[in-house]
Write a protein that holds these residues in place. Structure first.
Motif, PDB file in Angstrom:
ATOM      1  N   HIS A  67       0.849  -1.188   0.000  1.00  0.00           N
ATOM      2  CA  HIS A  67       0.000   0.000   0.000  1.00  0.00           C
ATOM      3  C   HIS A  67       0.886   1.241   0.000  1.00  0.00           C
ATOM      4  CE1 HIS A  67      -3.569  -2.358   0.899  1.00  0.00           C
ATOM      5  NE2 HIS A  67      -4.298  -1.264   0.961  1.00  0.00           N
ATOM      6  N   PHE A  68       0.522   2.225  -0.805  1.00  0.00           N
ATOM      7  CA  PHE A  68       1.113   3.552  -0.680  1.00  0.00           C
ATOM      8  C   PHE A  68       0.119   4.407   0.114  1.00  0.00           C
ATOM      9  CE2 PHE A  68       3.329   1.901  -4.355  1.00  0.00           C
ATOM     10  CZ  PHE A  68       4.625   2.357  -4.180  1.00  0.00           C
ATOM     11  N   VAL A  69       0.561   4.887   1.258  1.00  0.00           N
ATOM     12  CA  VAL A  69      -0.277   5.698   2.135  1.00  0.00           C
ATOM     13  C   VAL A  69       0.088   7.158   1.900  1.00  0.00           C
ATOM     14  CG1 VAL A  69      -0.920   6.154   4.519  1.00  0.00           C
ATOM     15  CG2 VAL A  69      -0.339   3.816   3.814  1.00  0.00           C
ATOM     16  N   VAL A  70      -0.889   7.955   1.498  1.00  0.00           N
ATOM     17  CA  VAL A  70      -0.632   9.342   1.091  1.00  0.00           C
ATOM     18  C   VAL A  70      -1.358  10.292   2.020  1.00  0.00           C
ATOM     19  CG1 VAL A  70      -0.804  11.018  -0.786  1.00  0.00           C
ATOM     20  CG2 VAL A  70      -0.426   8.593  -1.314  1.00  0.00           C
ATOM     21  N   HIS A  71      -0.613  11.227   2.593  1.00  0.00           N
ATOM     22  CA  HIS A  71      -1.240  12.283   3.395  1.00  0.00           C
ATOM     23  C   HIS A  71      -1.023  13.610   2.672  1.00  0.00           C
ATOM     24  CE1 HIS A  71      -2.760  14.680   6.624  1.00  0.00           C
ATOM     25  NE2 HIS A  71      -2.820  13.685   7.470  1.00  0.00           N
ATOM     26  N   LEU A  72      -2.117  14.320   2.425  1.00  0.00           N
ATOM     27  CA  LEU A  72      -2.062  15.552   1.649  1.00  0.00           C
ATOM     28  C   LEU A  72      -1.704  16.773   2.487  1.00  0.00           C
ATOM     29  CD1 LEU A  72      -5.288  14.943  -0.459  1.00  0.00           C
ATOM     30  CD2 LEU A  72      -2.919  14.488  -1.120  1.00  0.00           C
ATOM     31  N   MET A  73      -1.845  16.667   3.802  1.00  0.00           N
ATOM     32  CA  MET A  73      -1.630  17.809   4.682  1.00  0.00           C
ATOM     33  C   MET A  73      -2.479  18.984   4.219  1.00  0.00           C
ATOM     34  SD  MET A  73       0.175  16.453   6.991  1.00  0.00           S
ATOM     35  CE  MET A  73       0.523  17.882   8.001  1.00  0.00           C
ATOM     36  N   GLN A  74      -2.023  20.222   4.446  1.00  0.00           N
ATOM     37  CA  GLN A  74      -2.853  21.389   4.180  1.00  0.00           C
ATOM     38  C   GLN A  74      -2.978  21.690   2.686  1.00  0.00           C
ATOM     39  OE1 GLN A  74      -4.513  23.191   6.609  1.00  0.00           O
ATOM     40  NE2 GLN A  74      -5.505  24.348   4.986  1.00  0.00           N
ATOM     41  N   GLY A  75      -1.857  21.678   1.981  1.00  0.00           N
ATOM     42  CA  GLY A  75      -1.873  22.154   0.596  1.00  0.00           C
ATOM     43  C   GLY A  75      -1.648  21.089  -0.443  1.00  0.00           C
ATOM     44  N   GLY A  76      -1.753  19.824  -0.074  1.00  0.00           N
ATOM     45  CA  GLY A  76      -1.460  18.753  -1.016  1.00  0.00           C
ATOM     46  C   GLY A  76      -2.671  18.325  -1.826  1.00  0.00           C
ATOM     47  N   ARG A  77      -2.389  17.762  -3.016  1.00  0.00           N
ATOM     48  CA  ARG A  77      -3.415  17.178  -3.868  1.00  0.00           C
ATOM     49  C   ARG A  77      -2.798  16.001  -4.627  1.00  0.00           C
ATOM     50  NH1 ARG A  77      -6.093  19.779  -1.058  1.00  0.00           N
ATOM     51  NH2 ARG A  77      -7.815  21.206  -1.543  1.00  0.00           N
ATOM     52  N   LEU A  78      -3.593  14.988  -4.879  1.00  0.00           N
ATOM     53  CA  LEU A  78      -3.177  13.868  -5.709  1.00  0.00           C
ATOM     54  C   LEU A  78      -3.957  13.989  -7.002  1.00  0.00           C
ATOM     55  CD1 LEU A  78      -1.323  11.391  -5.749  1.00  0.00           C
ATOM     56  CD2 LEU A  78      -3.252  10.029  -4.912  1.00  0.00           C
ATOM     57  N   LEU A  79      -3.265  14.396  -8.076  1.00  0.00           N
ATOM     58  CA  LEU A  79      -3.912  14.825  -9.300  1.00  0.00           C
ATOM     59  C   LEU A  79      -3.650  13.860 -10.455  1.00  0.00           C
ATOM     60  CD1 LEU A  79      -2.815  18.575  -9.149  1.00  0.00           C
ATOM     61  CD2 LEU A  79      -4.969  17.591  -8.317  1.00  0.00           C
ATOM     62  N   VAL A  80      -4.609  13.777 -11.355  1.00  0.00           N
ATOM     63  CA  VAL A  80      -4.395  13.062 -12.608  1.00  0.00           C
ATOM     64  C   VAL A  80      -3.383  13.859 -13.426  1.00  0.00           C
ATOM     65  CG1 VAL A  80      -5.480  12.222 -14.720  1.00  0.00           C
ATOM     66  CG2 VAL A  80      -6.734  12.143 -12.549  1.00  0.00           C
ATOM     67  N   ASP A  81      -2.346  13.184 -13.885  1.00  0.00           N
ATOM     68  CA  ASP A  81      -1.213  13.849 -14.541  1.00  0.00           C
ATOM     69  C   ASP A  81      -1.086  13.344 -15.975  1.00  0.00           C
ATOM     70  OD1 ASP A  81       1.129  15.158 -15.127  1.00  0.00           O
ATOM     71  OD2 ASP A  81       2.402  13.888 -13.875  1.00  0.00           O
TER      72      ASP A  81
END
Length: 278
Positions: A67-81
């Motif tokens: 598993h990749f565990v992702v935390h975006l915090m305040q200004g993060g985003r996981l975007l389609v690239d």
């Protein structure tokens, strides 16, 4: 910071678009992006994404044994690239698949706190998820009453504390207190089962409303965009009683509330020491 509704709806969108995509490589753009050394990301190469899940405010990219565990915090985003440029703006890390677009973790600002943990699936109970309390939607009146009694503190602070309850944040804490007709400064040790039952109902109502809105979007909103009764509405009329929505401001956040609905008409002093202004 994105809360349960934003993260859950985004996980659903990403699952729909990327399920079955085979991971080719993981590319961190700086040394702070990957928070773990073992297992290596390469252990997931050549495997297909099964789904994107959620735990608290974390996104969980499920590649079977990894598993990749992702935390975006305040200004993060996981975007389609789609472009996959060499130096993406605010880029922190990229998940590159054998076919189709990539996923790009970005983070606005200079703090660089968003990040990725590569975790063996059978070790998900460990860091970083081991610091989280039960999911917000999993509480019952009895279990929340027990948690309240075990740690006597202001209910607004309890709701924001991920060690106590996972997935809520500043906006939902404001909304839940308003729906439960509780002062944000009410002490959890005095709420009992009746107060806990009101909070559980309010959590479900506020989360359901947030999810319904987020599922109409094609991207992740910010909490400022998501509709609410009191959050980001200071100075406006309360939609329930028409009293003016007030606030107590701290250095990093604002507690919004309605005096008529929540504090028997009393106006909370806008500082951290006084309890009330008459």
């Amino acid at each position: 910071m994105p809360e349960l509704p934003e993260v859950q709806a985004h996980a659903e969108r990403l699952t729909e678009q990327f399920r079955g995509a085979v991971l080719q490589r993981f590319v961190p753009f700086n040394f702070t992006a990957l928070k773990t050394a073992m297992p290596p990301p390469q252990d997931a190469y050549g495997t297909a994404l099964q789904k994107v899940g959620r735990r608290g405010k974390y996104l969980l990219l499920d590649f079977g044994p990894i598993h990749f565990v992702v935390h975006l915090m305040q200004g993060g985003r996981l975007l389609v690239d789609d472009k996959q440029s060499v130096k993406p703006r605010n880029g922190q890390a990229r998940f590159v698949f054998e076919d189709g677009p990539a996923l790009l973790l970005t983070e606005a600002g200079k703090e660089r706190r968003a990040g990725v943990w590569c975790v063996a699936t059978d070790a998900l109970a460990g860091p970083p998820l081991d610091r989280l309390g039960p999911e917000a939607l999993d509480f019952t009146a009895d279990s929340l009453a027990a948690a309240f009694a075990a740690d006597n503190m202001r209910v607004h602070g309890f709701l924001r504390n991920q060690h106590h309850i996972a997935g809520l944040g500043r906006m939902l804490a404001n909304e839940v207190c308003h729906r439960a007709q509780l002062s944000p400064f009410a002490m959890t040790g005095k709420l009992g089962r009746e107060g806990a039952a009101k909070v559980v109902t309010a959590i479900h109502e506020a989360v359901d409303e947030g999810l319904a809105y987020e599922r109409t979007r094609t991207d992740m909103s910010s909490s400022a965009d998501r509709p609410g009764r009191v959050h980001n509405r200071v100075g406006e009329a309360c939609p329930v009683c028409a009293d003016t929505i007030r606030s107590v401001s701290y250095s990093g956040y604002t507690v919004a509330y309605c005096p008529t609905c929540q504090t028997a008409g009393k106006v909370l002093a806008d500082n951290t020491t006084s309890k009330f202004l008459k």
